[in-house]
Design a protein around this motif. Structure first.
Motif, PDB file in Angstrom:
ATOM      1  N   MET A  98       0.845  -1.210   0.000  1.00 50.56           N
ATOM      2  CA  MET A  98       0.000   0.000   0.000  1.00 50.56           C
ATOM      3  C   MET A  98       0.877   1.256   0.000  1.00 50.56           C
ATOM      4  O   MET A  98       0.599   2.229  -0.703  1.00 50.56           O
ATOM      5  N   ARG A  99       1.909   1.215   0.811  1.00 50.95           N
ATOM      6  CA  ARG A  99       2.801   2.373   0.911  1.00 50.95           C
ATOM      7  C   ARG A  99       3.542   2.585  -0.417  1.00 50.95           C
ATOM      8  O   ARG A  99       3.715   3.713  -0.861  1.00 50.95           O
ATOM      9  N   GLU A 100       3.963   1.473  -1.032  1.00 51.33           N
ATOM     10  CA  GLU A 100       4.631   1.554  -2.332  1.00 51.33           C
ATOM     11  C   GLU A 100       3.717   2.195  -3.370  1.00 51.33           C
ATOM     12  O   GLU A 100       4.131   3.072  -4.118  1.00 51.33           O
ATOM     13  N   ARG A 101       2.460   1.743  -3.396  1.00 47.38           N
ATOM     14  CA  ARG A 101       1.492   2.289  -4.348  1.00 47.38           C
ATOM     15  C   ARG A 101       1.317   3.793  -4.185  1.00 47.38           C
ATOM     16  O   ARG A 101       1.093   4.506  -5.144  1.00 47.38           O
ATOM     17  N   ALA A 102       1.386   4.239  -2.920  1.00 49.57           N
ATOM     18  CA  ALA A 102       1.208   5.670  -2.669  1.00 49.57           C
ATOM     19  C   ALA A 102       2.460   6.450  -3.080  1.00 49.57           C
ATOM     20  O   ALA A 102       2.459   7.677  -3.087  1.00 49.57           O
ATOM     21  N   GLY A 103       3.524   5.725  -3.427  1.00 47.93           N
ATOM     22  CA  GLY A 103       4.755   6.385  -3.874  1.00 47.93           C
ATOM     23  C   GLY A 103       5.449   7.158  -2.769  1.00 47.93           C
ATOM     24  O   GLY A 103       6.102   8.165  -3.023  1.00 47.93           O
ATOM     25  N   ARG A 104       5.279   6.681  -1.539  1.00 49.26           N
ATOM     26  CA  ARG A 104       5.885   7.383  -0.398  1.00 49.26           C
ATOM     27  C   ARG A 104       7.001   6.532   0.201  1.00 49.26           C
ATOM     28  O   ARG A 104       6.980   5.312   0.078  1.00 49.26           O
ATOM     29  N   PRO A 105       7.964   7.169   0.895  1.00 52.09           N
ATOM     30  CA  PRO A 105       9.142   6.427   1.342  1.00 52.09           C
ATOM     31  C   PRO A 105       8.808   5.302   2.326  1.00 52.09           C
ATOM     32  O   PRO A 105       7.951   5.471   3.205  1.00 52.09           O
ATOM     33  N   LEU A 106       9.513   4.201   2.142  1.00 48.19           N
ATOM     34  CA  LEU A 106       9.206   2.963   2.847  1.00 48.19           C
ATOM     35  C   LEU A 106      10.488   2.246   3.228  1.00 48.19           C
ATOM     36  O   LEU A 106      11.433   2.195   2.449  1.00 48.19           O
ATOM     37  N   ARG A 107      10.514   1.713   4.455  1.00 44.48           N
ATOM     38  CA  ARG A 107      11.563   0.757   4.832  1.00 44.48           C
ATOM     39  C   ARG A 107      10.840  -0.505   5.271  1.00 44.48           C
ATOM     40  O   ARG A 107       9.829  -0.429   5.976  1.00 44.48           O
ATOM     41  N   ARG A 108      11.384  -1.644   4.885  1.00 45.56           N
ATOM     42  CA  ARG A 108      10.731  -2.901   5.256  1.00 45.56           C
ATOM     43  C   ARG A 108      11.706  -3.734   6.070  1.00 45.56           C
ATOM     44  O   ARG A 108      12.854  -3.887   5.693  1.00 45.56           O
ATOM     45  N   LEU A 109      11.219  -4.262   7.183  1.00 44.00           N
ATOM     46  CA  LEU A 109      11.971  -5.299   7.886  1.00 44.00           C
ATOM     47  C   LEU A 109      11.123  -6.545   7.768  1.00 44.00           C
ATOM     48  O   LEU A 109       9.942  -6.546   8.122  1.00 44.00           O
ATOM     49  N   ARG A 110      11.722  -7.611   7.211  1.00 45.40           N
ATOM     50  CA  ARG A 110      10.919  -8.786   6.875  1.00 45.40           C
ATOM     51  C   ARG A 110      11.485 -10.043   7.502  1.00 45.40           C
ATOM     52  O   ARG A 110      12.687 -10.244   7.539  1.00 45.40           O
ATOM     53  N   TRP A 111      10.564 -10.876   7.951  1.00 45.57           N
ATOM     54  CA  TRP A 111      10.898 -12.206   8.451  1.00 45.57           C
ATOM     55  C   TRP A 111       9.994 -13.186   7.732  1.00 45.57           C
ATOM     56  O   TRP A 111       8.969 -12.787   7.142  1.00 45.57           O
ATOM     57  N   SER A 112      10.329 -14.444   7.788  1.00 43.94           N
ATOM     58  CA  SER A 112       9.433 -15.423   7.179  1.00 43.94           C
ATOM     59  C   SER A 112       8.186 -15.500   8.056  1.00 43.94           C
ATOM     60  O   SER A 112       8.198 -15.088   9.223  1.00 43.94           O
ATOM     61  N   GLU A 113       7.129 -16.038   7.491  1.00 43.86           N
ATOM     62  CA  GLU A 113       5.877 -16.069   8.263  1.00 43.86           C
ATOM     63  C   GLU A 113       5.961 -17.065   9.430  1.00 43.86           C
ATOM     64  O   GLU A 113       5.108 -17.055  10.292  1.00 43.86           O
ATOM     65  N   GLU A 114       7.025 -17.861   9.462  1.00 47.50           N
ATOM     66  CA  GLU A 114       7.175 -18.778  10.598  1.00 47.50           C
ATOM     67  C   GLU A 114       8.032 -18.165  11.706  1.00 47.50           C
ATOM     68  O   GLU A 114       8.255 -18.779  12.744  1.00 47.50           O
ATOM     69  N   GLU A 115       8.527 -16.949  11.463  1.00 52.92           N
ATOM     70  CA  GLU A 115       9.421 -16.324  12.450  1.00 52.92           C
ATOM     71  C   GLU A 115       8.733 -15.216  13.225  1.00 52.92           C
ATOM     72  O   GLU A 115       7.844 -14.535  12.705  1.00 52.92           O
ATOM     73  N   ALA A 116       9.234 -15.020  14.447  1.00 54.63           N
ATOM     74  CA  ALA A 116       8.792 -13.876  15.246  1.00 54.63           C
ATOM     75  C   ALA A 116       9.515 -12.623  14.754  1.00 54.63           C
ATOM     76  O   ALA A 116      10.590 -12.713  14.159  1.00 54.63           O
ATOM     77  N   ILE A 117       8.937 -11.462  15.010  1.00 57.86           N
ATOM     78  CA  ILE A 117       9.630 -10.203  14.745  1.00 57.86           C
ATOM     79  C   ILE A 117      10.838 -10.130  15.681  1.00 57.86           C
ATOM     80  O   ILE A 117      10.715 -10.351  16.885  1.00 57.86           O
ATOM     81  N   ASP A 118      11.997  -9.834  15.107  1.00 57.22           N
ATOM     82  CA  ASP A 118      13.228  -9.800  15.892  1.00 57.22           C
ATOM     83  C   ASP A 118      13.398  -8.386  16.466  1.00 57.22           C
ATOM     84  O   ASP A 118      13.726  -7.435  15.756  1.00 57.22           O
ATOM     85  N   LEU A 119      13.159  -8.286  17.767  1.00 60.46           N
ATOM     86  CA  LEU A 119      13.146  -6.963  18.396  1.00 60.46           C
ATOM     87  C   LEU A 119      14.510  -6.276  18.342  1.00 60.46           C
ATOM     88  O   LEU A 119      14.592  -5.059  18.191  1.00 60.46           O
TER      89      LEU A 119
END
Ligand SMILES: *Cc1c(COP(=O)(O)O)cnc(C)c1O
Length: 372
Positions: A98-119
């Motif tokens: 959604m953010r990409e579509r809006a053409g606005r700045p974005l940073r992504r931190l990604r994990w696999s769907e089997e992983e917890a968010i790494d704090l």
């Protein structure tokens, strides 16, 4: 007879909720306007229960839940600074798109769907980009049913001067926001998940001060939260046709939610559903994807048995004959299926579901725990 929906939404609803739709309201009719106002005030009351001093405004949005998420990101996230999206499933990824579509700045931190968010990784990122903007995260990642660690993320955000925008679609109304709440500026959710309304309307809860600072921010006309709010403040009207029947159903669904003891009561029923479901499926030999501690009581993911006698389509059809609809998995790497715990579903329904699954296991002869 339609099967009982053990899915993430639309859900099985109460007959009174469906009956509330059996009336054609005019959108300018005072009776409808009273129902409409009561709905959004009722939702504000749910968040105020956890935050009595918070000045929250509920802005409704026509459409499914994603419309509210897009309205939240487009209408509220700072447009000039990178939005950090934390992704460990399909709904986090959708926010980034959604953010990409809006053409606005974005940073992504990604994990696999089997992983917890790494704090630690989130903290390192926040430290490296001190000038960055808001942080967006999914509360319960419905892809797997994982409960993301909102309180810990909120603490990080507070320490680094960031504000959180939360997709709480599959949690709002049943799970607390808890210690995360002070760091949160906006929460998106919809009528047809834990509130047990019908699909067609969603909403964003936002702190008044934040909303007031967001005029002309939305890149979308239809999804402009500020305009939607202003118009409703001015003359109690929706901009563009309101989903009148859906709102009438939500009004009844919210009365049922209060009668059940509000968020705590509903959450307790779902927790009991989830506990029985997990225990019963494990006893049958199925393998849950997530450990119990990382699992929200909303929807459970199970690994598909690696046994040629298991055939999801066949099992699905047989379950429908027994009166239940389950949900395919959404994992990209591993065959899985999901069983929901939400909607007008109680422990006795879960027990009947487990009996049906046991009968199907006996009939097809698969080994539920078979691994590849
Ligand atoms: C259901 C859901 C949505 C919205 O999906 P729609 O299909 O647009 O209603 C968004 N986020 C999460 C986490 C959800 O579970």
């Amino acid at each position: 007879m339609s099967p009982l929906l053990l899915t993430p939404g639309p859900l099985s609803t109460h007959p009174a909720t469906r009956a509330a739709m059996d009336h054609d309201h005019g959108s300018r009719d005072p009776a409808f306007q009273a129902i409409d106002r009561a709905c959004w005030a009722g939702i504000e009351a749910i968040v105020r229960e956890e935050d009595p001093d918070g000045d929250w405004i509920c802005v409704p949005v026509q459409g499914s839940g994603s419309f509210a998420v897009e309205a939240m990101l487009g209408g509220l996230a700072r447009p000039d600074r990178p939005l950090l999206v934390l992704e460990n499933g399909a709904y986090g990824e959708r926010m980034a798109r959604m953010r990409e579509r809006a053409g606005r700045p974005l940073r992504r931190l990604r994990w696999s769907e089997e992983e917890a968010i790494d704090l630690a990784a989130v903290e390192a990122h926040l430290r490296e980009e001190p000038g960055a903007g808001d942080v967006a995260v999914v509360h319960c990642e419905t892809t797997t049913g994982r409960l993301n660690p909102l309180p810990a993320l909120a603490a990080l955000c507070s320490r680094h001067g960031r504000r959180l925008l939360v997709d709480s679609m599959s949690a709002f109304g049943a799970l607390p926001l808890g210690a995360a709440l002070p760091a949160i500026d906006a929460i998106a959710a919809s009528a047809n998940k834990c509130l047990e309304g019908v699909p067609g309307v969603a909403f964003v809860l936002v702190r008044r001060a934040r909303l007031q600072s967001c005029e002309h921010r939305s890149p979308s006309l239809c999804l402009d939260l500020f305009d939607q709010w202003r118009r409703r403040e001015a003359d109690r009207q929706w901009r563009f046709t309101p989903p009148t029947h859906v709102i009438a159903a939500l009004h009844t669904a919210l009365a049922l939610h209060r009668a059940e003891g509000g968020r705590a009561g509903r959450g307790a029923r779902y927790a009991e559903n989830a506990r029985r479901l997990r225990q019963g499926m494990v006893e049958l030999g199925f393998r849950p994807l997530l450990a119990e501690a990382e699992q929200a009581p909303i929807i459970l993911t199970f690994q598909e048995p690696a046994d040629p006698r298991w055939d999801f389509e066949r099992v699905y059809a047989l379950l429908v004959e027994h009166g239940f609809a389950i949900y395919p998995g959404k994992l990209t790497r591993r065959p899985s299926f999901r069983v929901g715990c939400i909607g007008q579903v109680g422990p006795a329904d879960i027990d009947r579901f487990l009996l049906a699954m046991a009968a199907i296991r006996a009939r097809l002869g698969f080994d539920p725990g078979a691994t590849a």
